[in-house]
Scaffold this active site. Structure first.
Site, PDB file in Angstrom:
ATOM      1  N   SER A 170       0.788  -1.233   0.092  1.00 13.95           N
ATOM      2  CA  SER A 170      -0.043  -0.226   0.011  1.00 13.95           C
ATOM      3  C   SER A 170       0.908   1.054  -0.032  1.00 13.95           C
ATOM      4  O   SER A 170       1.985   1.209  -0.309  1.00 13.95           O
ATOM      5  CB  SER A 170      -0.883   0.227   1.057  1.00 13.95           C
ATOM      6  OG  SER A 170      -1.908   0.856   1.065  1.00 13.95           O
ATOM      7  N   ASN A 171       0.200   2.353   0.382  1.00 13.59           N
ATOM      8  CA  ASN A 171       1.002   3.659   0.289  1.00 13.59           C
ATOM      9  C   ASN A 171       0.559   4.513   1.487  1.00 13.59           C
ATOM     10  O   ASN A 171      -0.654   4.225   2.139  1.00 13.59           O
ATOM     11  CB  ASN A 171       1.013   4.283  -1.033  1.00 13.59           C
ATOM     12  CG  ASN A 171      -0.322   4.789  -1.498  1.00 13.59           C
ATOM     13  OD1 ASN A 171      -0.988   5.511  -0.785  1.00 13.59           O
ATOM     14  ND2 ASN A 171      -0.969   4.155  -2.291  1.00 13.59           N
TER      15      ASN A 171
END
Ligand code: CTP
Length: 240
Positions: free
Chosen positions: A50-51
């Site tokens: 993810s980020n």
């Protein structure tokens, strides 16, 4: 949950509702689709790529548009933010789920603001069981995710399309190229490497690049104010 008699609003929400009530309804009639937050690309039930997107910029756009009288659907990746009142929130996790949710509402929408930080890749193999760790080195094979915004641009019709770009130093030319390649009306350029703005923060400092060549450099301001500037331009393009 629930509305009507008997439910006491928190002072903060009361203030929010008052502010909304006092806002001129200059976007009345606009059907706006907003995406926000990161996506999660699962490797197994407990691990994902993810980020650090907080979702704040997209939520600010959804709330500002609601206050200005628009009908808003917010497609949100996982965030810690509460669902805004008066907005239909569709929760998704992966890029593929986000694509489904957005394409499913595209015929309804008159404008789309793609503020989500969609992961560019997903693991090629997803395990249904938790993968036990092994001592050996591991190689991760990734597949490219579909570019949702590009797909929207290919089937634009009369819709207003707004994208975001994250760039470092020489970003202006790259953002302009993205605007044209994805067939957008407006792209919001975020600087990745500046203190106190962007990912997770309450403020932002952006450059707005318009299809007609205009370049608007905004000073540092609250994300809610950035949202209103973006919506001023959406309104301009929408009204033609
Ligand atoms: N976007 C999308 N689908 C993707 C990736 C991005 O719809 N699979 C959208 C984002 O929501 C954003 C814009 O496209 O509005 C960002 O474009 P992108 O090409 O990903 O630019 P960057 O994130 O800046 O990354 P890069 O320059 O590495 O391509």
């Amino acid at each position: 949950e629930g509305e009507g008699w008997g439910r006491m609003l928190e002072p903060e929400e009361l203030l929010e509702r008052l502010q909304a009530f006092l806002t001129p309804k200059d976007l009345k009639g606009l059907k706006l689709l907003v995406s926000a937050g990161p996506t999660r690309e699962y490797l197994d039930p407990v691990r994902y790529l993810s980020n650090p997107s907080s979702g704040r910029m997209g939520y600010a756009v959804a709330e500002a548009a609601r206050d200005r009288g628009a009908e808003v659907v917010l497609v949100s990746g996982p965030t810690a933010l509460p669902a805004p009142w008066g907005v239909e929130v569709v929760r998704v996790e992966s890029a593929l789920e986000m694509r489904e949710a957005i394409l499913g509402r595209y015929s309804w929408a008159q404008a789309v603001v793609m503020a989500a930080a969609v992961a560019d890749y997903r693991p090629a193999e997803v395990s249904r069981e938790k993968e036990p760790k092994v001592a050996a080195e591991k190689v991760l094979r990734l597949l490219p995710n579909p570019d949702i915004l590009k797909e929207l641009g290919e089937n634009k019709g009369p819709r207003v399309l707004v994208g975001f770009a994250m760039e470092t130093g020489e970003g202006l030319a790259r953002a302009k190229e993205k605007l044209l390649r994805k067939n957008l009306d407006l792209i919001v350029l975020n600087w990745v490497n500046r203190e106190g703005v962007g990912f997770g923060s309450l403020e932002n400092e952006v450059v707005l690049l318009l299809r007609d060549g205009r370049v608007l450099e905004l000073p540092r301001m609250k994300k809610r104010q950035v949202a209103d500037r973006i919506l001023d331009l959406v309104k301009e393009f929408w009204k033609g």
